[in-house]
Design an enzyme around this catalytic site. Structure first.
Site, PDB file in Angstrom:
ATOM      1  N   GLU A  46       0.859  -1.184   0.000  1.00  0.00           N
ATOM      2  CA  GLU A  46       0.000   0.000   0.000  1.00  0.00           C
ATOM      3  C   GLU A  46       0.893   1.231   0.000  1.00  0.00           C
ATOM      4  O   GLU A  46       1.949   1.252   0.647  1.00  0.00           O
ATOM      5  CB  GLU A  46      -0.896   0.035   1.245  1.00  0.00           C
ATOM      6  CG  GLU A  46      -1.695   1.347   1.306  1.00  0.00           C
ATOM      7  CD  GLU A  46      -2.806   1.373   2.342  1.00  0.00           C
ATOM      8  OE1 GLU A  46      -2.755   0.596   3.308  1.00  0.00           O
ATOM      9  OE2 GLU A  46      -3.729   2.191   2.156  1.00  0.00           O
ATOM     10  N   CYS A 241      -6.457   1.157   2.687  1.00  0.00           N
ATOM     11  CA  CYS A 241      -7.457   2.232   2.664  1.00  0.00           C
ATOM     12  C   CYS A 241      -7.337   3.127   1.443  1.00  0.00           C
ATOM     13  O   CYS A 241      -8.310   3.796   1.092  1.00  0.00           O
ATOM     14  CB  CYS A 241      -7.353   3.071   3.932  1.00  0.00           C
ATOM     15  SG  CYS A 241      -7.848   2.176   5.403  1.00  0.00           S
ATOM     16  N   ASN A 372     -11.869  -3.076   0.240  1.00  0.00           N
ATOM     17  CA  ASN A 372     -10.695  -3.343   1.068  1.00  0.00           C
ATOM     18  C   ASN A 372     -11.093  -3.840   2.455  1.00  0.00           C
ATOM     19  O   ASN A 372     -11.010  -5.017   2.752  1.00  0.00           O
ATOM     20  CB  ASN A 372      -9.833  -2.088   1.179  1.00  0.00           C
ATOM     21  CG  ASN A 372      -8.776  -2.222   2.260  1.00  0.00           C
ATOM     22  OD1 ASN A 372      -8.041  -3.207   2.275  1.00  0.00           O
ATOM     23  ND2 ASN A 372      -8.718  -1.278   3.182  1.00  0.00           N
ATOM     24  N   GLU A 373     -11.548  -2.911   3.258  1.00  0.00           N
ATOM     25  CA  GLU A 373     -11.806  -3.249   4.661  1.00  0.00           C
ATOM     26  C   GLU A 373     -13.190  -2.706   5.019  1.00  0.00           C
ATOM     27  O   GLU A 373     -13.336  -1.876   5.896  1.00  0.00           O
ATOM     28  CB  GLU A 373     -10.715  -2.607   5.519  1.00  0.00           C
ATOM     29  CG  GLU A 373     -10.614  -3.130   6.915  1.00  0.00           C
ATOM     30  CD  GLU A 373      -9.535  -2.387   7.700  1.00  0.00           C
ATOM     31  OE1 GLU A 373      -9.643  -1.148   7.829  1.00  0.00           O
ATOM     32  OE2 GLU A 373      -8.606  -3.037   8.198  1.00  0.00           O
TER      33      GLU A 373
HETATM   34  O1  AHR Z   1      -2.250  -1.321   6.887  1.00  0.00           O
HETATM   35  C1  AHR Z   1      -2.731  -0.059   7.238  1.00  0.00           C
HETATM   36  C2  AHR Z   1      -4.240   0.037   7.115  1.00  0.00           C
HETATM   37  O2  AHR Z   1      -4.851  -0.815   8.019  1.00  0.00           O
HETATM   38  C3  AHR Z   1      -4.809  -0.400   5.788  1.00  0.00           C
HETATM   39  O3  AHR Z   1      -4.765   0.610   4.857  1.00  0.00           O
HETATM   40  C4  AHR Z   1      -6.216  -0.752   6.128  1.00  0.00           C
HETATM   41  O4  AHR Z   1      -6.741  -1.744   5.284  1.00  0.00           O
HETATM   42  C5  AHR Z   1      -6.156  -1.156   7.579  1.00  0.00           C
HETATM   43  O5  AHR Z   1      -7.053  -0.453   8.331  1.00  0.00           O
END
Ligand code: AHR
Length: 656
Positions: A46, A241, A372-373
């Protein structure tokens, strides 16, 4: 260091041969319990902590096309005068992807005028290295400005220089190469103008020659090498993110990250001002490392590409915007087009773009992540529509979904239940917790449903204090706890198919989030304690899980011991991983039950530290690093002394 540890290990072996085992650990060598997927251990990239711009993307000029919110951020005006200046021109009507450029004007020919770029926390320059400077430029009518480029050390000395004489009135790329005569992690780039007139400039760029595979405009070789050394089974990109964006406007849109670099639409990096304690207002995404380069990187390091796409939900920790369900189509189309970009033929719309970018062969994409999350009903609704559309067109593509930021709790349970009902294939779970959680959860998957979805342990890292705490350390306590947890992931490879530590990279002066697997400054890089744990698992993967039991139970912390066993069908080796999380040495007496004839020598790799707080650093990059040696195999029972706080990998070959 090395000599001491060899002597120590030799001593331990002799002690072991005298030790009388009590409870034995039984490894059923000829009864593998499950296959281990080649994707088992991978990496999660990322652009956080200056991982891409200012990191692995080797561009040295910050804000090269004046598109940051403040157009001259990163730039300084040298010798300003009323008759000289920089004007920022915005031509968004005709060039929406790269609207701004700088007009340099000098009214009197004797004036000396220049601009200076500070780089990303300085520019890392190496003596003897060739640097490639390039710029898009055009002269105004009647203008004949000459350009002098100087690399200047932190002490103010010129350590490399070149000249350019842009001639024509139309935009043209001008290039000059020069060699640096000194090393400096904090150099800067000065650009001087001589003559009279006005010169337009855009995409002012400086790259070192020694990029990965010497690709022009490429990646930092030392950082890619650290990834390649992990032998990762997959590369997840581009996040995290940043996939989601703080708002939907600033989500990651892969189509805007391919093609000519000057046409890639820069956006703010979502980590720019995320944390009060680590404001990074100069953090933007130029997309010099875009989707084509991510696929290429995956191919280079022999990892399966795993792109993650926005599912129409912005980061739920930020604006939490969602796109209405009846406007989801463009997002879904992006996913379908991505498969075509990666795998399509030259006569398909997006396959043709890949071919034109220089990659005629398909990238062989097999998996795609949706969201993603994310969490909540909004995610399940959107995932359902995405999955249906992707499967209808590309039934062979595996879809990765997710259960949100926490590995337990209401949102997790809801997502897990719904995804099961929807026959989800691979589900991403994230774990940022204290080391104790990792030790306790070494048995997490021992009772997971074998007939449901597969697990992508997509983001994990033990937090020495707590999540997002800027004082978190990549210390041995955390790394050891991760090793213990990972024995549980490996033992359950039947369910757990992909795993990756997160975040992956951080600039020592530009980070937002700690801990991180790999750290770097402008010249150097190193793997953390945690990196070596990942590497030992990934480099010693094996193809099948072996049952490894003590008193008929998996080793999940009894007497501080955690263990997993695998067999590698390619090399014929039995691979044992043993974590002693306790403060006392102990002997593991391992019976290789059912083993055939064994090779006379085996290999043992030990990663340990008697100090749980110990960390690697730029100054001491291998303080905690594996030590490998051979040992004599004296039969089918291995008596292995395990040092306190240690992680040991043993490889023994079966000969036919
Ligand atoms: O790894 C850091 C962040 O942690 C990532 O962007 C996200 O997916 C998670 O909240």
């Amino acid at each position: 260091m090395k000599i001491i540890s060899i002597v120590l290990t030799a001593m331990l072996f002799s002690i072991c041969s005298m030790a009388q085992p009590e409870q034995k650990i039984i490894v059923k060598v000829n009864q593998p319990t499950a296959a281990i997927q080649p994707t088992m251990w991978g990496v999660f990239f990322e652009d956080i902590n200056l991982a891409a711009d200012g990191g692995i993307y080797a561009e040295l000029v910050k804000n090269r096309s004046f598109e940051f919110f403040k157009p001259l951020m990163g730039w300084k005006i040298l010798k300003p005068d009323t008759t000289t200046g920089v004007l920022i021109i915005n031509q968004s009507e005709t060039n929406p992807a790269n609207p701004r450029y700088a007009r340099i004007s000098i009214a009197e020919s004797e004036q000396s005028f220049g601009i200076s770029n500070e780089g990303f926390r300085g520019m890392g320059i190496k003596t003897g290295m060739t640097y490639h400077f390039s710029v898009l430029a055009r002269q105004s009518a009647g203008s004949a400005l000459k350009v002098r480029i100087e690399l200047v050390s932190s002490a103010g000395k010129i350590i490399g220089s070149g000249n350019l004489s842009p001639e024509v009135k139309d935009w043209k790329k001008y290039e000059v190469n020069f060699t640096a005569n000194a090393t400096d992690p904090k150099a800067k780039l000065n650009i001087w103008f001589e003559g009279k007139g006005a010169l337009d400039m855009d995409m002012i760029s400086l790259f070192p020659d020694d990029t990965w595979k010497n690709r022009p405009g490429g990646l930092r070789a030392d950082l890619v090498q650290l990834l390649a050394d992990l032998k990762p089974g997959f590369l997840r990109f581009p996040g995290g993110c940043i996939v989601e964006g703080r708002d939907l406007e600033n989500r990651y849109q892969w189509k805007k990250t391919i093609g000519n670099v000057e046409d890639r639409h820069l956006i703010v990096n979502r980590w720019n001002t995320e944390f009060k304690h680590r404001q990074t207002p100069d953090y933007f995404q130029t997309f010099g490392l875009g989707f084509f380069e991510y696929f290429q990187l995956a191919e280079d390091i022999d990892a399966e590409p795993l792109p993650i796409l926005s599912c129409g939900m912005a980061c739920q920790f930020n604006t939490a915007e969602v796109v209405p369900m009846d406007q989801l189509d463009p997002y879904i189309q992006d996913a379908l087009d991505l498969v075509e970009f990666a795998n399509g033929t030259a006569d398909s719309k997006w396959g043709k773009v890949r071919v034109q970018m220089g990659h005629p062969a398909p990238f062989n994409l097999k998996m795609i992540g949706i969201g993603n999350e994310q969490w909540g009903t909004q995610y399940i609704e959107r995932y359902t529509v995405f999955a249906k559309a992707i499967k209808a067109k590309y039934p062979e593509i595996k879809i990765v979904s997710g259960t949100g930021p926490s590995p337990e709790g209401k949102d997790f349970d809801y997502a897990s239940k719904e995804l099961k009902k929807l026959n989800a294939e691979i589900v991403d779970e994230h774990y940022y917790a204290n080391p104790e959680w990792f030790l306790k959860n070494a048995s997490r998957y021992d009772n997971y449903d074998r007939n449901s979805y597969k697990i992508f342990a997509g983001e994990y890292a033990a937090q020495s204090i707590n999540t997002c705490n800027p004082e978190n350390q990549n210390n041995w306590k955390c790394a050891l706890a991760e090793a213990a947890f990972m024995t549980g992931l490996e033992r359950n490879a039947e369910v757990v198919n992909l795993c990756s530590y997160a975040p992956l990279m951080a600039h020592v002066e530009g980070w937002q989030w700690k801990p991180d697997l790999i750290w770097f400054d402008n010249l150097k890089s190193f793997g953390t304690d945690n990196y070596y744990v990942q590497k030992m698992f990934s480099n010693n993967k094996g193809t099948q899980v072996l049952s490894m039991l003590k008193e008929n139970k998996p080793l999940t912390g009894q007497d501080g011991l955690f263990a997993s066993g695998t067999f590698d069908q390619n090399s014929g080796e039995i691979i044992l991983k043993l974590v002693n999380a306790g403060d006392k040495a102990q002997t593991a007496n391992v019976v290789l039950d059912g083993a055939k004839k064994l090779a006379p020598k085996g290999k043992i790799t030990v990663l340990k530290s008697d100090d749980l707080e110990r960390v690697n650093s730029i100054e001491q990059p291998t303080l905690v690093s594996p030590v490998e040696q051979e040992f004599i195999v004296k039969g089918k029972t291995i008596h292995q002394e395990l040092a306190p706080y240690s992680f040991t990998v043993i490889r023994i070959k079966q000969v036919k």
